[in-house]
Design an enzyme around this catalytic site. Structure first.
Site, PDB file in Angstrom:
ATOM      1  N   LYS A 175      16.148  36.424  50.935  1.00 56.95           N
ATOM      2  CA  LYS A 175      14.905  36.754  50.232  1.00 56.95           C
ATOM      3  C   LYS A 175      14.633  38.249  50.339  1.00 56.95           C
ATOM      4  O   LYS A 175      14.415  38.779  51.423  1.00 56.95           O
ATOM      5  CB  LYS A 175      13.713  36.007  50.832  1.00 56.95           C
ATOM      6  CG  LYS A 175      12.421  36.196  50.017  1.00 56.95           C
ATOM      7  CD  LYS A 175      11.177  35.870  50.798  1.00 56.95           C
ATOM      8  CE  LYS A 175      10.635  37.059  51.562  1.00 56.95           C
ATOM      9  NZ  LYS A 175      10.072  38.115  50.686  1.00 56.95           N
ATOM     10  N   GLU A 248      13.982  42.842  63.704  1.00 59.13           N
ATOM     11  CA  GLU A 248      14.074  44.305  63.781  1.00 59.13           C
ATOM     12  C   GLU A 248      12.785  44.834  63.187  1.00 59.13           C
ATOM     13  O   GLU A 248      12.564  44.756  61.985  1.00 59.13           O
ATOM     14  CB  GLU A 248      15.305  44.791  63.021  1.00 59.13           C
ATOM     15  CG  GLU A 248      15.682  46.226  63.361  1.00 59.13           C
ATOM     16  CD  GLU A 248      15.081  47.223  62.397  1.00 59.13           C
ATOM     17  OE1 GLU A 248      14.049  47.843  62.760  1.00 59.13           O
ATOM     18  OE2 GLU A 248      15.613  47.387  61.293  1.00 59.13           O
ATOM     19  N   CYS A 282      12.703  52.962  59.592  1.00 58.64           N
ATOM     20  CA  CYS A 282      12.174  52.453  60.866  1.00 58.64           C
ATOM     21  C   CYS A 282      12.504  53.383  62.020  1.00 58.64           C
ATOM     22  O   CYS A 282      11.728  53.487  62.975  1.00 58.64           O
ATOM     23  CB  CYS A 282      12.697  51.049  61.126  1.00 58.64           C
ATOM     24  SG  CYS A 282      14.501  50.917  61.099  1.00 58.64           S
ATOM     25  N   GLU A 380       2.488  54.055  63.132  1.00 57.80           N
ATOM     26  CA  GLU A 380       3.712  54.275  62.371  1.00 57.80           C
ATOM     27  C   GLU A 380       3.311  54.481  60.911  1.00 57.80           C
ATOM     28  O   GLU A 380       3.028  53.528  60.190  1.00 57.80           O
ATOM     29  CB  GLU A 380       4.662  53.090  62.487  1.00 57.80           C
ATOM     30  CG  GLU A 380       5.957  53.294  61.739  1.00 57.80           C
ATOM     31  CD  GLU A 380       6.830  52.049  61.684  1.00 57.80           C
ATOM     32  OE1 GLU A 380       8.053  52.208  61.504  1.00 57.80           O
ATOM     33  OE2 GLU A 380       6.302  50.939  61.802  1.00 57.80           O
TER      34      GLU A 380
END
Length: 478
Positions: A175, A248, A282, A380
Site C-alpha cells: 500500500k 521505521e 527521515c 521533526e
C-alpha cells in the site's frame, strides 16, 4: 525529453495478477502547482479482503519454490524497473515533486536494491552434530506481508520491503501513500508480468486502509515506514493478533561539527545533509550543532551556499529542490516558521513564504541559534528549515543531541577522527556517520533507537524480519 510531458494515464490496482479499478477514486495532486493529475482507485475493505485472500492462496506454492527460483524472478523485476526508469521517474516527479534527476536516481537505485536482495541467502546453521543429536536452525516465511510505504521515497522504500519479503517466500500486499500512488501502481503493473498470480498485490486507498491492514487477521507481518505517531497506532492494531512488525519511524537527527572542521569544506555537504529532497528525509540533519570557534564562519558559508540552490518545479531541469509533497506538511512547516518568528529567534535566510503562487513551496530557511526548547529544535519539521545551534563543550553537546525521543541517525564532522569516533559512540542513534550523512546501503542494517522504530531493514538481519526462526532437533538412533 520524456520528463517534460505532464500527461498521466489511468492506473489500476494489482490484485491476484489482474488490474482492478474501483467506483470511488482518489485525486493525485502535483505539489508544484496543486493541479489534479490523475485519479486512482479508492479501495474499500472488500478490495483489501480480495488482495489478502489472493496473497494467502498464492503463499503455499510461492514458499515451496526454491530461493533460487524466487531470486530469478526478483532479478527480472529489477530489470523491468531499470527498463522503465524514465517513465517511473517522470511519474515520481509529477506526484512527489522531486526534481527529475533525483527521481531517476532513486528509481535506478531501487532496481539495484532489488538486484542486491536477489543475491542474498539466509544461512542454515548446524547448532549441534553429536552422536546423540543433530540440531539445525533455519528460517521460514511468515505468510502474507502487509507493506505500508510513505510519500517521501515511494519507490525505494517499496522495494526495501518487497524484496526481502518475496525472497524469503512471503507474498505481499503493498500500500503506497495516497499522496504518491502512481509509481507504486506502475510497479504492480510490472510485477504482474513476472510473478505468479497473488504473489504481488498493490492496493491504493485513504489512510484508513493502513489501519485495516494492521488489524487484518489474514496478514502476518506489517512493515511500516512513517511518523512515530502513526507507528504507535500500527503497533496497537498489530497487537490484536500479535502480528510481527518492523517500524521505521521519525527522526530528529543531530549533526555535530567539531572545532577543527573547515567551514568552507563542510558547508556544502552539511547543506545537502539537511535539505536533500527538500528535507523530507527521515535521516536528514534536523539540528546542526556547531562549535563556537567556527560558528559564525560556518553559518556564513552555509547561508552563502544555500543562496545558490534553485527551488522550483521538479519538471524544470535547473531545479535542485522541489516543493513539499503535500499541503498537510506545508502547513506544518509554515506553522514552525511562524512560531520561530514569534519566539524572536533570528532567521538568517528565508522565512518569507509567497502564498500568491500555487505549489507547496517553502524557501530554504536557516535559523541562528534558537532556544533548545523551541519547536524548530524539538520537532521533526520534515521541511526546509534548519536550526543552527552553538556549543562550546563536547559533553554538553552530546547531552543536547541525545535529548530527544528520537534516535534514528546522527553525524559528526571534523578532522580529528578519533575524537569524532568517541562522540559517535556516545550518540543514541541507529546509524552515526562521520564526515558524511544519509549514506545507506542494503548490506548495512538500518533502524532506529528509542521512538524511531522497532527492528531493522536491510542486511541479513533485516531479511530475517520476514521470517520465523525454526529449529529442527533430531535424536539419532544410537
Amino acid at each position: 525529453m520524456i520528463y517534460l510531458t505532464t500527461s498521466v494515464r489511468q492506473f489500476g490496482m494489482t490484485i491476484n495478477g489482474e488490474t482492478v479499478y474501483t467506483k470511488n477514486t482518489l485525486p493525485v495532486i502535483n505539489p508544484a502547482n496543486e493541479e489534479v493529475i490523475a485519479q486512482v482507485p479508492h479501495a474499500d475493505e472488500n478490495d483489501l479482503n480480495l488482495a489478502v485472500h489472493a496473497a494467502r492462496a498464492a503463499f503455499p506454492s510461492w514458499a515451496a519454490l526454491s530461493v533460487e527460483e524466487r531470486a530469478q524472478m526478483l532479478e527480472k523485476f529489477a530489470d523491468a524497473i531499470e527498463q522503465n526508469s524514465e517513465e517511473l521517474a517522470r511519474l515520481f516527479t509529477l506526484e512527489m515533486g522531486r526534481p527529475y534527476q533525483g527521481a531517476l536516481q532513486e528509481v535506478s537505485g531501487a532496481a539495484k536494491t532489488v538486484e542486491f536482495y536477489a543475491k542474498q541467502r539466509l544461512p542454515r546453521e548446524i547448532l549441534q552434530d553429536k552422536d546423540t543429536h543433530y540440531v539445525e536452525k533455519y528460517y521460514t516465511p511468515l505468510g502474507v506481508a502487509g507493506l505500508i510505504v510513505p510519500w517521501n521515497f515511494p519507490v525505494s522504500l517499496a522495494v526495501w520491503k518487497v524484496s526481502p519479503a518475496l525472497l524469503t517466500g512471503n507474498t505481499v500486499v503493498l500500500k503506497p501513500s495516497p499522496n504518491t500512488p502512481l509509481t507504486t501502481l506502475y510497479l504492480g503493473e510490472l510485477a504482474k508480468e513476472i510473478f505468479p498470480k497473488g504473489v504481488f498485490n498493490v492496493i491504493t486507498g485513504a489512510n484508513e486502509l493502513g489501519a485495516w491492514m494492521t488489524e487484518h487477521s489474514g496478514i502476518d507481518k506489517i512493515s511500516f515506514t512513517g511518523s512515530t505517531g502513526t507507528g504507535k497506532k500500527v503497533m496497537q492494531g498489530a497487537a490484536i493478533n500479535l502480528k510481527r512488525v518492523t517500524l521505521e519511524l521519525g527522526g530528529n537527527d543531530a549533526a555535530i561539527v567539531l572545532e577543527d572542521a573547515d567551514p568552507k569544506k563542510v558547508a556544502k555537504p552539511l547543506f545537502w545533509a539537511a535539505f536533500l529532497n527538500t528535507a523530507q528525509v527521515c535521516v536528514a540533519t534536523k539540528r546542526l550543532y556547531v562549535h563556537e570557534k567556527i560558528y559564525d564562519e560556518l553559518l556564513t558559508e552555509l547561508v552563502n551556499y544555500a543562496k545558490t540552490v534553485k527551488v522550483g518545479d521538479g519538471m524544470d531541469p535547473e531545479t535542485q529542490l522541489g516543493p513539499l509533497q503535500n499541503k498537510t506538511q506545508y502547513e506544518k512547516v509554515k506553522g514552525i516558521i511562524e512560531d520561530t518568528k514569534r519566539s524572536g529567534a533570528k532567521i538568517v535566510l528565508g522565512g518569507e513564504i509567497d502564498e500568491s503562487k500555487p505549489g507547496y513551496f517553502i524557501p530554504i530557511t536557516i535559523v541562528d541559534n534558537p532556544a533548545d526548547d523551541s519547536r524548530v529544535v524539538v520537532e521533526e519539521a520534515f521541511g526546509p528549515i534548519l536550526p543552527v545551534l552553538k556549543y562550546h563543550d563536547y559533553d554538553d553537546v552530546i547531552q543536547r543531541a541525545n535529548n530527544t525521543i528520537y534516535g534514528l541517525g546522527a553525524s559528526v564532522w571534523g578532522e580529528d577522527l578519533a575524537l569524532a569516533r568517541s562522540i559517535a559512540d556516545r550518540l543514541e542513534a541507529g546509524t552515526v556517520w562521520i564526515n558524511e550523512a544519509q549514506v545507506l546501503h542494503p548490506k548495512f542494517p538500518f533502524g532506529g533507537h528509542k521512538q524511531s522504530g522497532i527492528g531493522v531493514e536491510h542486511s541479513l538481519e533485516g531479511i530475517t524480519e520476514y521470517t520465523n526462526t525454526k529449529v529442527v532437533m533430531i535424536r539419532k538412533n544410537k
